[in-house]
Design a protein around this motif. Sequence first.
Motif, PDB file in Angstrom:
ATOM      1  N   VAL A  35       0.904  -1.092   0.087  1.00 58.73           N
ATOM      2  CA  VAL A  35       0.052  -0.066   0.034  1.00 58.73           C
ATOM      3  C   VAL A  35       0.970   1.267  -0.060  1.00 58.73           C
ATOM      4  O   VAL A  35       1.643   1.543   0.937  1.00 58.73           O
ATOM      5  N   THR A  36       0.937   2.035  -1.212  1.00 61.46           N
ATOM      6  CA  THR A  36       1.786   3.098  -1.116  1.00 61.46           C
ATOM      7  C   THR A  36       1.109   4.364  -1.049  1.00 61.46           C
ATOM      8  O   THR A  36       1.979   5.237  -0.713  1.00 61.46           O
ATOM      9  N   GLN A  37      -0.300   4.472  -0.902  1.00 57.52           N
ATOM     10  CA  GLN A  37      -1.087   5.714  -0.628  1.00 57.52           C
ATOM     11  C   GLN A  37      -2.365   5.337  -0.166  1.00 57.52           C
ATOM     12  O   GLN A  37      -2.972   4.414  -0.801  1.00 57.52           O
ATOM     13  N   VAL A  38      -3.003   5.831   0.818  1.00 57.32           N
ATOM     14  CA  VAL A  38      -4.346   5.813   1.169  1.00 57.32           C
ATOM     15  C   VAL A  38      -5.150   7.074   1.108  1.00 57.32           C
ATOM     16  O   VAL A  38      -4.490   8.093   1.592  1.00 57.32           O
ATOM     17  N   LYS A  39      -6.118   7.146   0.238  1.00 56.74           N
ATOM     18  CA  LYS A  39      -6.742   8.271  -0.199  1.00 56.74           C
ATOM     19  C   LYS A  39      -8.205   8.211   0.722  1.00 56.74           C
ATOM     20  O   LYS A  39      -8.885   7.199   0.685  1.00 56.74           O
ATOM     21  N   ASN A  43      -9.270  14.088   2.567  1.00 54.94           N
ATOM     22  CA  ASN A  43      -8.122  14.863   1.864  1.00 54.94           C
ATOM     23  C   ASN A  43      -8.554  14.795   0.339  1.00 54.94           C
ATOM     24  O   ASN A  43      -7.984  15.829  -0.205  1.00 54.94           O
ATOM     25  N   ASP A  44      -9.108  13.897  -0.189  1.00 59.22           N
ATOM     26  CA  ASP A  44      -9.026  13.739  -1.521  1.00 59.22           C
ATOM     27  C   ASP A  44     -10.592  13.526  -2.087  1.00 59.22           C
ATOM     28  O   ASP A  44     -10.850  13.723  -3.616  1.00 59.22           O
ATOM     29  N   GLY A  45     -11.564  13.235  -1.304  1.00 59.61           N
ATOM     30  CA  GLY A  45     -12.825  13.609  -2.029  1.00 59.61           C
ATOM     31  C   GLY A  45     -13.410  12.231  -2.223  1.00 59.61           C
ATOM     32  O   GLY A  45     -14.354  12.043  -2.487  1.00 59.61           O
ATOM     33  N   TYR A  46     -12.648  11.010  -2.048  1.00 58.72           N
ATOM     34  CA  TYR A  46     -13.011   9.924  -2.194  1.00 58.72           C
ATOM     35  C   TYR A  46     -11.915   8.966  -1.442  1.00 58.72           C
ATOM     36  O   TYR A  46     -11.103   9.365  -1.208  1.00 58.72           O
TER      37      TYR A  46
END
Length: 221
Positions: A35-39, A43-46
């Motif tokens: 897992v390189t990024q958790v949105k 923060n991201d809208g989704y």
Amino acid sequence: MAEGLLGKKVGMGQIFTEKGEVVPITVLEVGPCFVTQVKTSENDGYTALQLGFEEGKHLTKPARGHLKNLPPLKYLHEVRTTNIADIKLGQKLSVNMFAAGDLVDVSGTSKGKGHAGVVKRHHFKGGKKSHGQSDRMRRPGSSGATTTPGRVLKGMRGAGQMGNVRRTVLNLEVMQVDAERNLLVVKGAVPGAKNGLLFIRRARKEKKIAQHQPQGKKQQK
């Protein structure tokens, strides 16, 4: 929870069932993925996860800065998900999320065939082989009307690029899972050539097996 993992195609083969039936299979190398990024929606809208797969040697400085303390991963892919409560940055995901008997959808890029004519690309019949027609055997023939509408309609099948497009095969049955070697064996074929990048996810449209009951004859009174 991640809905799928990245992997690559190892090759095809066949296995035999207990009844002696031959089953064509495709061996996939699935994961391990990080897992390189958790949105998040704040923060991201989704909500989504970015997964990384297979270590690479030549990464750009922005890519190395994005991965930070993670391995130098070659492929990154974002997956939409609704449950990210138990997911942490840098978490390792393996093929254990699948089990024998599950149905999966496999997405990949099909083999590129280059520029192809209508006979090879769309299975056109071609022109007649007689009456002096020596150069119309593999031609499409007429592709539009005359006065009305006076043009070739949009979407008309013709010659052009064949293959090298994104394709998804639905409802492939998982035959075997080898967690030690990160291998997944599925029934049937998947898009692309050997070592091609794939995305394997849980099936979204499961098969609906119709139960046909024999209809008895009406009783005569």
